[in-house]
Scaffold this active site. Structure first.
Site, PDB file in Angstrom:
ATOM      1  N   GLY A 242       0.831  -1.193   0.000  1.00  0.00           N
ATOM      2  CA  GLY A 242       0.000   0.000   0.000  1.00  0.00           C
ATOM      3  C   GLY A 242       0.870   1.249   0.000  1.00  0.00           C
ATOM      4  O   GLY A 242       0.694   2.138  -0.810  1.00  0.00           O
ATOM      5  N   PHE A 243       1.814   1.311   0.954  1.00  0.00           N
ATOM      6  CA  PHE A 243       2.750   2.429   1.077  1.00  0.00           C
ATOM      7  C   PHE A 243       2.008   3.754   1.237  1.00  0.00           C
ATOM      8  O   PHE A 243       2.490   4.799   0.820  1.00  0.00           O
ATOM      9  CB  PHE A 243       3.726   2.459  -0.103  1.00  0.00           C
ATOM     10  CG  PHE A 243       4.356   1.113  -0.343  1.00  0.00           C
ATOM     11  CD1 PHE A 243       5.146   0.534   0.636  1.00  0.00           C
ATOM     12  CD2 PHE A 243       4.121   0.408  -1.497  1.00  0.00           C
ATOM     13  CE1 PHE A 243       5.691  -0.724   0.457  1.00  0.00           C
ATOM     14  CE2 PHE A 243       4.666  -0.853  -1.690  1.00  0.00           C
ATOM     15  CZ  PHE A 243       5.454  -1.418  -0.713  1.00  0.00           C
ATOM     16  N   THR A 471       3.390  -6.983   5.323  1.00  0.00           N
ATOM     17  CA  THR A 471       4.325  -6.633   6.385  1.00  0.00           C
ATOM     18  C   THR A 471       4.570  -7.772   7.367  1.00  0.00           C
ATOM     19  O   THR A 471       5.576  -7.782   8.059  1.00  0.00           O
ATOM     20  CB  THR A 471       3.761  -5.435   7.149  1.00  0.00           C
ATOM     21  OG1 THR A 471       2.363  -5.693   7.379  1.00  0.00           O
ATOM     22  CG2 THR A 471       3.892  -4.166   6.351  1.00  0.00           C
ATOM     23  N   VAL A 669       7.942   0.118  13.415  1.00  0.00           N
ATOM     24  CA  VAL A 669       9.207  -0.020  12.689  1.00  0.00           C
ATOM     25  C   VAL A 669       9.041   0.208  11.185  1.00  0.00           C
ATOM     26  O   VAL A 669       9.997   0.539  10.509  1.00  0.00           O
ATOM     27  CB  VAL A 669       9.886  -1.401  12.872  1.00  0.00           C
ATOM     28  CG1 VAL A 669      10.302  -1.615  14.300  1.00  0.00           C
ATOM     29  CG2 VAL A 669       9.007  -2.531  12.387  1.00  0.00           C
ATOM     30  N   GLU A 671       8.159   2.268   8.862  1.00  0.00           N
ATOM     31  CA  GLU A 671       8.643   3.377   8.041  1.00  0.00           C
ATOM     32  C   GLU A 671       9.961   3.966   8.531  1.00  0.00           C
ATOM     33  O   GLU A 671      10.509   4.862   7.896  1.00  0.00           O
ATOM     34  CB  GLU A 671       7.577   4.483   7.993  1.00  0.00           C
ATOM     35  CG  GLU A 671       6.316   4.037   7.269  1.00  0.00           C
ATOM     36  CD  GLU A 671       5.132   4.922   7.589  1.00  0.00           C
ATOM     37  OE1 GLU A 671       4.911   5.205   8.785  1.00  0.00           O
ATOM     38  OE2 GLU A 671       4.428   5.330   6.656  1.00  0.00           O
TER      39      GLU A 671
HETATM   40 MO1  MOS Z   1       1.764   4.877   5.518  1.00  0.00          MO
HETATM   41  S1  MOS Z   1       2.484   6.061   4.035  1.00  0.00           S
HETATM   42  O1  MOS Z   1       1.098   6.034   6.598  1.00  0.00           O
HETATM   43  O2  MOS Z   1       0.710   3.761   4.898  1.00  0.00           O
END
Ligand code: MOS
Length: 712
Positions: A242-243, A471, A669, A671
Site C-alpha cells: 500500500g505504502f 508486512t 518499525v 517506516e
Molecule cells: Mo503509511 S504512508 O502512513 O501507509
C-alpha cells in the site's frame, strides 16, 4: 516448565505457504460461485489537465462486443460529498463522475462494464470525449509564491511551531547555513494495483478491496453512497502493498460499486499501472529552506525549517515535513512552518513515512553541510546537539537511544576509515564517499479492537479487521497471541481484513503492528482470566476482547515524546567520468522499542532503506507542465531501484523495551528505515565528490559539472 518466549523470534511468515503457492487471494482474484460471474470495469481517464467535459459520445463504445453498461456524469447517481468536519480524510465520501469538471489529468470521465477485461478496455478506447480546456496550474515552482498556511498539518500536527527568537538567534549566530532543498513528486506504487470487486445483495454491498484500513474504507464508501455503514461489507484478507496509497479509497472502488449496482452483477476493476500513476495520489513535491545557526564550537543556537509543498485545490493535504525537526536536535531558537501551493495534479496523500522521509532528506543533508562548515565529524556534531528533553514540547523522551545508534553504527561501519576530505579517495574509476544521517519517526497510536476465542481443544482464534499488506501482521499476531495464551503458534489461527470483525486502525503510519499486538495481548490476558475462572471451557468456546485507544486519549502521549530512532550509514562509489552512483553498502542501527519478530522487522527496515536509496537517487514523477500529466507514468520511466542497485544492507536493533509506549514495549518499525536513509546516501555522494546537489533525486547529470577533469 518455562516456555521459550515467542515474541521476538524470527519466525517465518505463517501465510508464506499461501503466498508462494498462489493461494493467498487478493481482491481482484476473488472468486465465489455463489455471487455469479463478475463483469469487468475499465475506467476512461481525462486526457486534459484542467477544464470541462463538453460532450461525451458513447454510442460506438456501447455497440462494442460484450459491453453491458457505460457510466458518465450524465447517468452517474448522486453521491455524498466530503464532510470536512470528519477528521480523517480517509473516512470522507469520495464522489466519482458527478460533474463535468476535470481537476487533473487522468481523472475518470467514464466507466465501461463488459463481459471481459479486454472487451471493457477496447470499448473504453471508443468513448469519444470533447473537452473545453482551461489553463491549469501544473508548474509548482511557478506557483510557490502563492502559497498559503493550512489550518493543520497531517495527523493533526500544528502547521507552525516557534520557540525562542529564531530571527534574532539566527542573525547573531557566528556560523550560519541557509540552504534550500527540493524533493519531487513521488508515488507509492504498490505491486498490486488499486483493485476492487463489488457485489450487491439487496441493500447490502460486499466489497473485495485492496486496502490498508478496512474501517475507514467502509466509512468512506457508506458516506459516498449515503447509506448506513452496516450495509457495507469489506473483505480484504491480503493486500499487495500500500505504502500509504491504500489508506484511502479511490475512484475504482466507487465505480466498481456503482457499476455493480447498475448492472445487478458483481463488477471488478483493476487500475492499469499508468492509471495508478494518474488516478490515485502523490507525495507532494517540496521546497525546503533549512536555516541553521551555530556557535563556532558547533552548538546550534537557531534552527529553522520552512517547507512549501504542492496541494490539490480540491483535496488539501499537508505532509508533516518539518514535524520531526521539532524534536530531533536541541537549539534555543526554533521555527518550523508548512505552506501549500495549489497545483492541478492528483491529490496529495500519505506515501512511505509521510513528512518524515522527505523532511529528513533535506534536514539531515543540511546537518551534514553544517558539520562540514564547522569542520566537525557529523556524528560528533549531532551528539553535541542531542537534547535532554523534547526541545519544543519540553517533556521527557519515552525511550531514545539515538546517540547509541550513531556510536554503535560508527563502530560497526568502520566510520573511522571515512575520507576526511570530500572528493579525494579513489578506487579505480570510482570516487569513494561515506555518509551518515540520523533517523526519527513519530510513533502513532490509533484505536484498535480485537477479539480472541479459546476453543475447547485449546486452539485459539484471533479476529480483527486489521490488514496484512505484506508486512507480516498474521505472523506477529500469531506470536503475540501464542505468547500471552501459553499455547504453541500452531494452535493459533488469525483471521484479518473483514469488516465483520472488531475494528482496528489498520496498517499505516507504522502503527499497525504495535496497535494490533497490544490489543491482542490485552484480549488474551482477559481471556486467560475468564478461562481460569471456569471449571472447563464450554463447547462454544470462551471469548474476550482487547483494545488500544487513540493516542490523544492516552496520558503517556501528553507526558512523553514517543518516537523511534535510527542511524544510517552509507558508502558510495561515484564514477569519476560518468557520474554513475553505486551504493556499495549500507548499515542502519535502530532504536525502535521491542521487536516482535526479528525477521519481519528486519525486512521492513531493509525495504525502508531501499526506499531511502530510491528517494536520494532515483524517484521523480516529472510533470509535463503543458498537459499536467506525469510524463514518466510507468515503472520503466519512473525509476525505482532494482536488485542491481541495492548493495548489502545491514540492519541492527538495539535491545529495547519502551514501557511508556505500551504494555508490550513495542513501537512502529515499518517506516523508520525510510527516515534518514536517503540523506545518508546523499551525504556519502557529497563526501565522494565534494558536490552538494540540493535537488533530489541526485542523478548523474547533476554531478557531471563537478567531476574532476578526465586524465589525458
Ligand atoms: Mo503509511 S504512508 O502512513 O501507509
Amino acid at each position: 516448565m518455562k516456555r521459550r518466549a515467542m515474541i521476538g523470534q524470527p519466525m517465518n511468515r505463517v501465510d508464506g505457504p499461501l503466498k508462494v503457492s498462489g493461494k493467498a487471494t487478493y481482491a481482484f482474484e476473488h472468486w465465489d460461485d455463489g455471487i455469479g460471474q463478475p463483469l469487468y470495469g475499465f475506467i476512461v481517464g481525462a486526457t486534459i489537465g484542467r477544464g470541462r467535459v463538453r460532450k461525451i459520445n458513447c454510442s460506438n463504445a456501447g455497440q462494442s462486443p460484450g459491453v453491458r453498461f457505460i457510466m458518465t456524469h450524465e447517468n452517474a447517481p448522486p453521491q455524498g460529498t466530503p464532510d470536512l468536519s470528519v477528521p480523517s480524510e480517509y473516512s470522507r465520501a469520495f464522489p466519482t463522475l458527478t460533474g463535468t469538471e476535470v481537476h487533473h489529468f487522468g481523472e475518470p470521465v467514464a466507466l465501461v462494464v463488459a463481459d471481459t477485461l479486454e472487451q471493457a478496455r477496447a470499448a473504453a478506447n471508443l468513448v469519444n470525449v470533447e473537452y473545453s480546456k482551461e489553463a491549469g496550474r501544473f508548474d509548482l515552482a511557478a506557483n510557490l509564491d502563492q502559497a498559503y498556511a493550512p489550518k493543520t498539518a497531517n495527523a493533526g500536527l500544528p502547521t507552525d511551531s516557534a520557540v525562542g527568537d529564531f530571527d534574532g538567534g539566527f542573525s547573531s549566530a557566528p556560523v550560519k547555513l541557509d540552504v534550500t532543498y527540493t524533493t519531487p513528486f513521488e508515488l507509492a506504487q504498490p505491486m498490486e494495483p488499486h483493485t476492487c470487486m463489488a457485489a450487491w445483495d439487496g441493500e447490502n454491498v460486499t466489497v473485495w478491496l485492496a486496502c490498508q484500513m478496512v474501517g475507514e474504507a467502509r466509512k468512506a464508501i457508506a458516506a459516498t453512497l449515503r447509506i448506513d455503514e452496516s450495509f457495507v461489507h469489506i473483505v480484504s484478507p491480503f493486500t499487495g502493498g500500500g505504502f500509504g496509497s491504500k489508506l484511502g479509497i479511490h475512484f475504482e472502488t466507487i465505480l466498481a460499486i456503482l457499476g455493480a449496482r447498475a448492472v445487478d452483477r458483481p463488477v471488478k476493476i483493476a487500475l492499469t499501472r499508468q492509471q495508478v500513476f494518474q488516478m490515485v495520489s502523490v507525495r507532494p513535491a517540496t521546497s525546503q529552506r533549512v536555516r541553521l545557526g551555530a556557535t563556532r564550537d558547533g552548538r546550534l543556537v537557531a534552527l529553522g525549517h520552512d517547507v512549501t509543498m504542492s496541494t490539490s485545490p480540491i483535496a488539501e493535504y499537508t505532509e508533516q515535513t518539518a514535524a520531526t525537526t521539532r524534536s530531533l536536535y536541541a537549539a534555543p531558537n526554533r521555527l518550523t512552518r508548512h505552506r501549500l501551493a495549489r497545483v492541478d495534479l492528483p491529490r496529495g496523500e500519505d506515501v512511505r513515512a509521510p513528512g518524515d522521509a522527505p523532511g529528513l532528506l533535506a534536514f539531515e543533508s543540511a546537518m551534514d553541510e553544517m558539520a562540514q562548515t564547522l569542520k566537525m565529524d557529523p556524528i560528533e556534531f549531532r551528539i553535541l546537539n542531542e537534547p535532554t528533553v523534547d526541545p519544543e514540547r519540553n517533556v521527557p523522551f519515552s525511550e531514545r537511544n539515538l546517540v547509541e545508534c550513531m556510536r554503535d553504527g560508527a563502530r560497526r561501519f568502520g566510520w573511522e576509515h571515512r575520507p576526511r576530505s570530500p572528493g579525494v579517495v579513489r578506487d579505480g574509476r570510482f570516487l569513494i564517499g561515506y555518509g551518515m544521517a540520523a533517523g526519527i519517526r513519530m510513533h502513532f497510536q490509533a484505536p484498535t479492537k480485537v477479539r480472541v476465542r479459546m476453543n475447547r481443544d485449546r486452539t485459539a482464534v484471533v479476529e480483527s479487521d486489521m490488514t496484512d499488506i505484506g508486512t507480516g501482521t498474521y505472523t506477529i499476531i500469531t506470536q503475540v497471541a501464542a505468547d500471552a495464551l501459553g499455547v504453541s503458534v500452531s494452535q493459533v489461527s488469525v483471521q484479518l481484513g473483514n469488516s465483520a470483525f472488531p475494528e482496528s486502525a489498520g496498517s499505516g503510519g507504522s502503527w499497525g503492528a504495535s496497535n494490533s499486538s497490544v490489543a491482542v495481548h490485552r484480549a488474551c490476558v482477559a481471556l486467560n482470566e475468564k478461562v481460569k475462572s471456569m471449571p472447563e471451557i464450554p463447547p462454544e468456546g470462551v471469548e474476550a476482547e482487547g483494545e488500544i485507544v487513540y493516542m490523544k486519549d492516552d496520558p503517556n502521549y501528553e507526558a512523553y515524546s514517543i518516537s523511534t530512532y535510527g542511524a544510517h550509514f552509507a558508502e558510495v562509489g561515484v564514477d569519476a567520468v560518468t557520474g554513475e552512483i553505486r551504493v556499495r553498502r549500507m548499515l542502519g542501527v535502530f532504536s525502535p522499542g521491542r521487536i516482535l519478530n526479528h525477521k519481519t522487522a528486519r525486512s521492513q527496515l531493509i525495504g525502508g532503506m531501499t526506499f531511502g536509496i530510491s528517494m536520494a537517487l532515483h524517484e521523480e514523477a516529472v510533470v509535463d507542465t503543458r498537459s499536467g500529466a506525469f510524463a514518466n507514468r510507468d515503472l520503466a520511466e519512473y525509476l525505482v531501484p532494482v536488485n542491481a542497485d541495492i548493495p548489502e544492507i545491514d540492519v541492527v536493533f538495539l535491545d529495547e523495551f519502551d514501557d511508556k509506549a505500551n504494555v508490550l514495549g513495542v513501537k512502529g518499525v515499518g517506516e523508520l528505515g525510510v527516515c534518514g536513509s536517503g540523506a545518508a546516501v546523499a551525504n556519502a555522494v557529497f563526501n565522494a565528490t565534494n558536490a552538494r546537489v540540493r535537488q533530489f533525486p541526485i542523478t548523474l547529470d547533476k554531478l557531471l559539472p563537478y567531476l574532476p577533469p578526465i586524465d589525458a
